[in-house]
Design a protein around this motif. Structure first.
Motif, PDB file in Angstrom:
ATOM      1  N   ARG A   1       0.730  -1.285   0.118  1.00 48.95           N
ATOM      2  CA  ARG A   1      -0.071   0.039  -0.086  1.00 48.95           C
ATOM      3  C   ARG A   1       0.857   1.536  -0.033  1.00 48.95           C
ATOM      4  NH1 ARG A   1      -4.889  -0.729   4.077  1.00 48.95           N
ATOM      5  NH2 ARG A   1      -5.429   1.381   3.047  1.00 48.95           N
TER       6      ARG A   1
ATOM      7  N   PRO B   1       2.220   3.076  -2.335  1.00 50.84           N
ATOM      8  CA  PRO B   1       1.987   4.199  -3.364  1.00 50.84           C
ATOM      9  C   PRO B   1       0.829   4.994  -2.755  1.00 50.84           C
ATOM     10  CG  PRO B   1       2.156   1.950  -4.528  1.00 50.84           C
ATOM     11  CD  PRO B   1       2.307   1.822  -2.998  1.00 50.84           C
ATOM     12  N   GLU B   2      -0.113   4.140  -2.312  1.00 43.02           N
ATOM     13  CA  GLU B   2      -1.151   4.932  -1.697  1.00 43.02           C
ATOM     14  C   GLU B   2      -0.896   5.823  -0.811  1.00 43.02           C
ATOM     15  OE1 GLU B   2      -3.979   1.882  -0.208  1.00 43.02           O
ATOM     16  OE2 GLU B   2      -4.507   3.211   1.378  1.00 43.02           O
TER      17      GLU B   2
ATOM     18  N   MET C   1       0.612   9.090  -2.071  1.00 38.45           N
ATOM     19  CA  MET C   1       0.012   9.897  -2.872  1.00 38.45           C
ATOM     20  C   MET C   1      -0.980  10.631  -1.873  1.00 38.45           C
ATOM     21  SD  MET C   1       0.609  10.242  -5.693  1.00 38.45           S
ATOM     22  CE  MET C   1      -0.397  11.255  -6.196  1.00 38.45           C
ATOM     23  N   ILE C   2      -1.538   9.791  -0.538  1.00 34.27           N
ATOM     24  CA  ILE C   2      -2.158  10.660   0.278  1.00 34.27           C
ATOM     25  C   ILE C   2      -1.322  11.484   0.956  1.00 34.27           C
ATOM     26  CG2 ILE C   2      -3.534  10.517   2.366  1.00 34.27           C
ATOM     27  CD1 ILE C   2      -4.453   7.811   1.557  1.00 34.27           C
ATOM     28  N   TRP C   3      -0.197  11.078   1.438  1.00 35.86           N
ATOM     29  CA  TRP C   3       0.497  11.775   2.545  1.00 35.86           C
ATOM     30  C   TRP C   3       1.369  13.024   1.884  1.00 35.86           C
ATOM     31  CZ3 TRP C   3      -0.909  12.458   7.419  1.00 35.86           C
ATOM     32  CH2 TRP C   3      -1.694  11.466   7.790  1.00 35.86           C
TER      33      TRP C   3
ATOM     34  N   PRO D   1       1.462  14.975  -0.774  1.00 33.62           N
ATOM     35  CA  PRO D   1       1.069  16.398  -1.051  1.00 33.62           C
ATOM     36  C   PRO D   1       0.477  17.133   0.113  1.00 33.62           C
ATOM     37  CG  PRO D   1       0.048  14.564  -2.702  1.00 33.62           C
ATOM     38  CD  PRO D   1       0.818  13.935  -1.398  1.00 33.62           C
ATOM     39  N   LEU D   2      -0.106  16.175   0.896  1.00 31.92           N
ATOM     40  CA  LEU D   2      -0.920  16.991   2.155  1.00 31.92           C
ATOM     41  C   LEU D   2      -0.057  17.386   3.133  1.00 31.92           C
ATOM     42  CD1 LEU D   2      -4.140  14.666   2.818  1.00 31.92           C
ATOM     43  CD2 LEU D   2      -4.295  17.117   2.411  1.00 31.92           C
ATOM     44  N   LEU D   3       1.090  16.560   3.527  1.00 38.76           N
ATOM     45  CA  LEU D   3       2.126  17.107   4.370  1.00 38.76           C
ATOM     46  C   LEU D   3       2.982  18.070   3.784  1.00 38.76           C
ATOM     47  CD1 LEU D   3       3.455  13.666   6.013  1.00 38.76           C
ATOM     48  CD2 LEU D   3       2.145  15.581   7.028  1.00 38.76           C
ATOM     49  N   LEU D   4       3.370  18.112   2.764  1.00 38.33           N
ATOM     50  CA  LEU D   4       4.082  19.265   1.851  1.00 38.33           C
ATOM     51  C   LEU D   4       3.388  20.444   1.987  1.00 38.33           C
ATOM     52  CD1 LEU D   4       5.605  18.162  -1.540  1.00 38.33           C
ATOM     53  CD2 LEU D   4       6.750  19.258   0.504  1.00 38.33           C
TER      54      LEU D   4
ATOM     55  N   ILE E   1      -4.966  17.544   9.546  1.00 40.44           N
ATOM     56  CA  ILE E   1      -4.316  17.951   8.351  1.00 40.44           C
ATOM     57  C   ILE E   1      -5.040  18.798   7.171  1.00 40.44           C
ATOM     58  CG2 ILE E   1      -4.377  16.046   6.911  1.00 40.44           C
ATOM     59  CD1 ILE E   1      -1.163  16.189   7.020  1.00 40.44           C
TER      60      ILE E   1
ATOM     61  N   LEU F   1      -2.595  23.771  -3.598  1.00 43.28           N
ATOM     62  CA  LEU F   1      -3.346  22.662  -2.760  1.00 43.28           C
ATOM     63  C   LEU F   1      -4.274  23.051  -1.935  1.00 43.28           C
ATOM     64  CD1 LEU F   1      -0.489  20.090  -2.394  1.00 43.28           C
ATOM     65  CD2 LEU F   1      -2.683  19.902  -3.566  1.00 43.28           C
TER      66      LEU F   1
ATOM     67  N   PHE G   1      -7.303   1.960  -3.226  1.00 42.19           N
ATOM     68  CA  PHE G   1      -7.264   3.290  -3.368  1.00 42.19           C
ATOM     69  C   PHE G   1      -7.406   4.111  -4.717  1.00 42.19           C
ATOM     70  CE2 PHE G   1      -5.162   7.387  -3.359  1.00 42.19           C
ATOM     71  CZ  PHE G   1      -5.753   8.067  -2.194  1.00 42.19           C
ATOM     72  N   PHE G   2      -6.351   3.693  -5.455  1.00 39.24           N
ATOM     73  CA  PHE G   2      -6.393   4.270  -6.828  1.00 39.24           C
ATOM     74  C   PHE G   2      -7.316   3.586  -7.621  1.00 39.24           C
ATOM     75  CE2 PHE G   2      -2.121   4.477  -5.382  1.00 39.24           C
ATOM     76  CZ  PHE G   2      -1.931   6.067  -5.443  1.00 39.24           C
TER      77      PHE G   2
END
Lengths: 301, 285
Positions: free
Chosen positions: A14, A16-17, A20-22, A24-27, B115, B159, B188-189
């Protein structure tokens, strides 16, 4: 699943998932927090050309607050912010009420009032600087038409120049207020209006007693968003007057830029930026509290 | 009040609305007319007037002949710069915002509300608070004075908006849909591409229009982080107006202003409905 091969651990499968979630959001979250804290920290250091460590307490703040540049910028912000918010909300409300009269060509008119919002402040500021320039624009036109005593030279008048920014800003963004007010007008309960009409209330009375009072929440939202825009106004002034004549149309956002990149006083520039943030919070925190109370009331009702 | 008859009061309403509309259109009309007048003609009369001779050449000069500093390539390279920043940054921020919005609204994970709250704070934080940190970051990663640097900034900062837009749209999608797909073994994807994206048409249009307009019109980062040939068109316009301060070339400048405004004006004309939806979605959370 795949015989003969050990299954991949769950977390690797998991990965990649999670990425992809974390990522961008964390950045996004991390840059907001770290950038803010870093700018606040720099505002307490003696940094000039480059960021340096050290601690000077509130010295940068007192220097900024004592400077004529900032004082004029702050006074201008109060005047510009107040006048712009009131006048653009009023213009937007009038436009919305007029458009709400079931008139022909509403779509075209709405598009006309909104189009300035789609264009860059740099473009609209430049255009307004021409129109308001006494030697080129409206004053010149009226002179050429024969009325030579006509005067409209606010752009180069120290006391009036700030009003040219108000004019351009109203033109640019009262369409936004109109859009919100129009949505509010359209959501007023038609049954209540009908009942009032049956009771013999005229249009003026219906507006005053029923429709306008229901627009209060939208009015506050419009005012807060326009104030937020006023506080961070940069491009429009840069293109229209560049803070001039002299520093007559200076605004906090221009002071920050000037301190940081023209005078290379990073500590003071950061202090001015933090002051801008504080002004913004003085507007946004009461608004957030108001929204919170409204929502709780709605939940309890 | 809301009748369609032509009483005197309605004629008055039409009169007022038409007058205001004319005032709102006037700046655009003035610039369009000026872009077709020669510089001499404008200098003799005022900025407001009808072209005596149609000076179409203004557009050619503005596009590729104009001199800013030592280079005489017109506005073309700066338009290209703006496109090279705006298009990728719009695509990246929209795509990442859609995934993030989907994750915080439908997939759910620990700390998602927190977040999401922090990310949306980015809507309020003034650009001025981020100017110095971005300078340092861009310098450290070697992207100062590059278009890639601007793409990076607009992607990350965008974003805040794109996540908000998409999240508010996705919360309306029934959770059962996701739950059923997960029971069927979709990850997910797969859920994102097969279920979410096909449902996302309207919100993706809103987000793309919003981001494109914002990034194209942005000025402060462009002027702070790039110089000379690397500047986006908004920054170049300011440099240009400073460059022609001595010898007024208002006809050419007007043409440049029109060209620079054209992409967002076209997008507004084509997708006005979605533009307004973005406006109100950004306003009423």
């Amino acid at each position: 699943m795949r015989p003969g091969r050990p299954a991949l651990p769950e977390w690797i499968r998991r990965l990649p998932e999670y990425l992809m979630i974390w990522v961008p959001l964390l950045l996004s979250a991390a840059h907001l927090i770290s950038f803010s804290l870093w700018t606040i920290w720099i505002s307490f250091t003696p940094s000039t050309l480059i960021p340096v460590t050290g601690w000077v307490g509130l010295r940068n703040y007192s220097a900024v607050l004592a400077s004529r540049n900032w004082q004029i910028a702050f006074d201008n912000l109060l005047l510009f912010g107040g006048a712009f918010v009131v006048l653009s909300a009023a213009t937007g409300l009038i436009l919305a009420i007029l458009l709400d009269q079931r008139i022909r060509g509403e779509n075209v008119l709405r598009s006309i009032f909104l189009y300035p919002l789609a264009v860059s402040f740099v473009v609209t500021g430049t255009v307004w600087s021409w129109l308001l320039n006494p030697g080129l624009g409206i004053q010149k036109l009226v002179h050429d038409l024969g009325w030579t005593s006509f005067r409209f030279d606010w752009l180069i008048d120290r006391d009036m120049a700030i009003w040219t920014i108000v004019i351009a800003a109203i033109w640019q963004s009262s369409g936004f207020a109109m859009a919100l007010f129009l949505a509010g007008l359209r959501s007023v309960d038609a049954d209540i209006i009908k009942a009032a009409q049956i009771d013999g209330a005229g249009p003026v009375r219906i507006y005053r007693r029923i429709i306008l009072p229901s627009l209060w929440p939208i009015t506050i939202t419009v005012a807060v968003i326009q104030l937020q825009f006023a506080i961070s106004t940069f491009d429009l002034v840069r293109a229209l007057t560049n803070g001039g004549p002299g520093i007559a149309t200076q605004l906090p956002a221009l002071v920050v830029y000037d301190l940081m990149f023209q005078r290379s006083l990073l500590g003071r520039g950061a202090a001015a930026a933090v002051l801008m943030l504080l002004i913004l919070l003085a507007v946004l925190l009461p608004y957030a509290a108001w929204r919170y109370i409204q929502r709780r009331r709605a939940a309890h009702a | 009040m809301r009748d369609r008859s032509f009483a005197p009061s309605r004629i008055l309403i039409y009169l007022i609305v038409s007058l205001i509309a004319a005032a709102w259109l006037a700046p655009l009309v003035v610039v369009v007319l000026n872009s077709l007048r020669s510089n001499e003609e404008i200098a003799q009369a005022s900025m407001i007037g009808w072209p005596q001779q149609w000076a179409w050449s203004n557009y050619a000069v503005a596009w590729s002949g104009f001199c800013v500093a030592e280079t005489c390539a017109g506005i073309r390279p700066y338009m290209l710069n703006s496109a090279l920043v705006t298009i990728p940054a719009t695509i990246f921020s929209t795509l990442l915002g859609a995934i993030a919005g989907y994750a915080v609204s439908l997939w759910r994970f620990r700390g998602d509300n927190w977040i999401y709250g922090i990310v949306t704070l980015g809507l309020f934080l003034p650009q001025q608070m981020r100017l110095l940190p971005w300078t340092i970051v861009l310098r450290d990663v070697g992207l100062i004075n590059t278009l890639t640097g601007l793409v990076l900034i607009h992607t990350i900062q965008g974003l805040s908006f794109t996540t908000l837009f998409c999240r508010n749209y996705y919360v309306a999608i029934p959770h059962e849909l996701i739950r059923a797909a997960r029971i069927d073994g979709a990850g997910f994807f797969r859920i994102f591409w097969r279920i979410i994206v096909p449902l996302s048409g309207p919100i993706l249009i809103v987000t793309v229009i919003w981001q494109f307009t914002h990034i194209w019109n942005e000025f402060l980062y462009g002027v702070t982080f790039t110089t000379g040939q690397q500047q986006p068109v908004t920054a170049a316009l300011i440099a240009l107006s400073a460059a022609v301060a001595d010898i007024p070339q208002h006809g050419v400048q007007s043409a440049a202003v029109i060209i620079a405004a054209l992409p967002t004006l076209l997008i507004y004309l084509l997708g006005g409905k979605y533009f307004v939806r973005g406006l109100t979605a950004g306003a009423v959370k």
